[in-house]
Scaffold this active site. Structure first.
Site, short mmCIF file in Angstrom:
data_model
loop_
_atom_site.label_atom_id
_atom_site.label_comp_id
_atom_site.label_asym_id
_atom_site.label_seq_id
_atom_site.Cartn_x
_atom_site.Cartn_y
_atom_site.Cartn_z
N THR A 141 0.82 -1.21 0.00
CA THR A 141 0.00 0.00 0.00
C THR A 141 0.86 1.27 0.00
OG1 THR A 141 -1.74 -1.15 1.20
CG2 THR A 141 -1.81 1.23 1.26
N GLY A 180 2.65 -2.32 8.31
CA GLY A 180 2.76 -2.89 9.65
C GLY A 180 4.16 -3.40 9.94
N GLU A 435 -6.56 -5.93 2.77
CA GLU A 435 -6.63 -7.07 1.86
C GLU A 435 -7.68 -6.84 0.78
OE1 GLU A 435 -4.90 -9.92 1.66
OE2 GLU A 435 -3.65 -9.72 3.44
#
Length: 687
Positions: A141, A180, A435
């Site tokens: 992303t 993350g 996702e």
């Protein structure tokens, strides 16, 4: 309260333990799950009751303290046990599950899915599997792109002279975002970037880029990283941003299982490029299971509380107040959600088995295979991609609604951070956008449905999950429907009738989407623009198809279930199909399957089903098999002692202390005077 919940367990209509085994898969799995839950409960490191009072820094530190222990277990215990442990942890501590899963599920998963055997062996030798020497993150992303992976802006340009790739963020919006593990933890990142060789762009590929020196933990030259800070939920994971400024990596750090770049700069692309995306489906499939697991916890809390909470009475002197669960409106509030949860449980089981089977087939074929077997595998891959997209979207939406409806059913107590569902909502909400954004995924599913219907009209065979279209498709493009012939609640709500009803409605929705698509084409729109023209009807078709799929999978599991469980599971399947039909009654009237009178009969059945399921409400949540530790809510305790434990928890975590801002703020507020400064009085001339 203890007596109130005990009476709910006196006469279940089914063997509770047998249903637990059926939900889990078998007795051995249930016992392994119980052992894992006990291990977590007895480990001080896994204390969860005080989570609401932790700061952001404390939350992240505690999560990191669990990583090493679980990393050692993950590599020393059988894979089946590790997967089961992680599924339990996803309910107990979803933020930690994300932090741990970023490395093992996303980073290492990218290596497994995209690396050649020799590349995978190289990174495993570096410690990628065991988290020894390497901690990874997943860099897909960007600030400016999420769902449109093909539009990512980060570049990886091949420097033939140096035999290296130069990874670069050319714009602000190319900054990797929401990554993350990036802020504090990761040493390496699987970066998705545009492959550029000799001036030509070959699309998005995957590269392993080192972010930090593994000895000093200092950022590597050209790498800039920042912290994204506080989020709506899952603060255990250290999401960050990454910018690359002409960062050089060896050519071998491009993962080349599918597309390859030779030393001389030749780009070799696979004959079956779509095989590269098979591994990306796994996240969507796992979220169907996650939706079911989280919904089980929410319903356990709400149902047990509704069985001990008493409010109002019929006015008889000395009479007990009425249990919430005995009010018909409360039954309608919770029990259809129970049916939805069972639908997700059994659908997750089947779709995961189908995915594993497909991945096995694709692995055996390889990316350069040809022939009928490959064609069949590609058809299966497309169908699985579309089905998993629809299921991921509608199951996560369904679960998020279940959490919030259960929270609201707790009344004012549901707003407390200590009763378990406020944080559950915040933690789970991200499932609707990561996702793959849910709306985008439903459109992908809808596009597949339209394309498949058009192919079927030309005589192409339909996949098994769309077999219902065969009976519905006419040569002139109309939908042929056989209306329901029954009139009584029992007749209109039989499982076979409901399956036929939903098949009819789904077929009608798909054909309507086809008409909208063809209308766009008739106006001169391009194929892609015609799909956009039909986007609203495509989304609706995906919704109707997914509900149909859920009901059919639920019904299939009922047929396979042990005889002692079949009556209650049949009733739950009927409740799921009937309640969902009532919620979408306009669609059934439009398709012509049900008449207005039959819809009213269906509503009568829903009322009856709620009354019947209510008798087994607590035993059904007991069959989910979660211990009080996993439930982690005083209102969802097995023994019903909700008020004592709720009071104990709140007072223990918030002991009485002097008010820190009394002298500085409260006291001055209370002691201020009403005197105000006034200026000199004005003399007014009087005539």
């Amino acid at each position: 309260p203890k007596a109130s919940i005990a009476e709910e367990r006196k006469a279940p209509s089914f063997p509770i333990r047998e249903l637990t085994y059926w939900i889990d898969g078998d007795e051995r799995t249930t016992k392994l799950k119980e052992r894992i839950m006990l291990e977590l409960e007895r480990d001080p490191l896994w204390r969860v009751s005080d989570h609401p009072n932790l700061t952001l820094a404390e939350t992240r530190e505690r999560a990191m303290s669990k990583v090493r222990r679980l990393a050692d277990l993950a590599t020393s215990r059988p894979l089946e046990e590790t997967m089961l442990r992680m599924s339990i942890i996803s309910v107990v501590d979803p933020g930690f599950w994300t932090r741990f899963g970023v490395h093992f599920g996303l980073f290492f998963g990218a290596l497994q899915g995209q690396a050649t055997p020799s590349q995978l062996a190289y990174w495993m030798d570096k410690g990628a599997m065991s988290m020894q020497g390497i901690t990874g993150c997943f860099g897909m992303t960007e600030l400016g792109h999420g769902s449109n992976v093909a539009g990512l802006e980060t570049t990886a340009t091949f420097d033939e002279a140096a035999d290296e790739f130069v990874v670069h963020s050319p714009t602000l919006t190319a900054t990797k975002w929401w990554i993350g593990g990036a802020a504090h933890t990761a040493t390496h990142c699987s970066v998705y970037a545009q492959l550029i060789v000799k001036g030509k762009c070959y699309g998005t590929k995957t590269f392993v880029v080192q972010l930090r020196d593994t000895s000093t933990f200092q950022l590597m030259p050209g790498v800039n990283i920042g912290d994204l800070g506080k989020k709506m939920g899952r603060d255990q994971i250290d999401n960050g941003w990454i910018r690359f400024t002409h960062v050089r990596i060896p050519r071998s750090h491009m993962l080349m299982k599918h597309t390859k770049v030779t030393r001389s700069g030749e780009v070799i692309e696979p004959a079956l490029a779509q095989l590269a995306y098979g591994a990306l489906i796994q996240g969507r499939v796992s979220m169907v299971s996650d939706s079911a697991n989280v919904a089980k916890r929410a319903l356990t809390i709400a149902t047990r509380y509704a069985s001990v909470r008493r409010q109002f009475s019929d006015g008889t002197p000395g009479a007990l107040e009425t249990k919430l669960i005995d009010y018909p409106i409360h039954q309608h509030r919770l029990l259809p959600l129970m049916a939805q949860t069972f639908a997700m449980i059994f659908t997750a089981r089947e779709v995961n088995a189908n995915y594993q089977r497909l991945m096995g087939v694709l692995s055996e074929l390889g990316s350069d295979a040809k022939g009928a077997a490959v064609d069949e595998a590609i058809k299966d891959l497309k169908e699985t991609h579309a089905t998993s997209a629809g299921l991921k979207a509608f199951c996560t939406w369904m679960c998020l609604n279940i959490i919030d409806q259960c929270r609201q059913s707790l009344g004012g107590h549901g707003y407390s951070a200590y009763t378990g569902l406020a944080q559950a909502y915040s933690d789970f909400a991200v499932h609707c956008t990561w996702e793959g954004d849910n709306t985008i995924l439903t459109l992908q599913c809808g596009r597949y449905l339209v394309a498949t219907a058009l192919e079927a009209r030309k005589g192409q065979p339909l996949p098994a999950n769309l077999a219902y279209l065969k009976a519905a498709l006419s040569k002139d493009g109309s939908v042929s429907t056989s209306p329901c012939k029954g009139s009584t609640p029992e007749q209109v709500s039989s499982l076979d009738t409901l399956k036929a009803a939903w098949s009819s409605v789904a077929a009608n929705a798909i054909i309507n989407a086809v008409r909208d698509f063809e209308a766009g084409r008739a106006k001169g729109l391009s194929k892609d623009n015609a799909y956009e023209h039909s986007s609203a009807s495509r989304l609706h078709a995906a919704r109707m198809h997914t509900y149909t799929y859920l009901l059919h999978r639920f019904a299939a599991q009922v047929e396979q279930s042990p005889e002692a469980l079949r009556p209650v599971l049949t009733l739950l399947a009927q409740l799921f199909g009937a309640h969902s039909a009532v919620q979408h009654s306009g669609e059934f009237l439009q398709s012509g399957f049900y008449s207005g009178a039959q819809i009213e009969a269906l509503k009568t059945f829903v009322n009856h089903a709620c009354i019947e399921v209510r008798k087994d409400a607590v035993p059904l949540t007991d069959a989910f098999g979660y211990t009080d530790y996993v439930i982690n809510s005083p209102l969802g305790r097995y023994d019903g002692d909700v008020y004592e434990k709720y009071f104990e928890l709140v007072t223990s975590l918030n002991p009485t202390k002097p008010i820190p801002y009394f002298d500085s703020l409260i006291k001055p507020l209370l002691e201020r005077t009403n005197e105000v400064e006034t200026g000199p009085e004005l003399e007014i001339d009087q005539e």
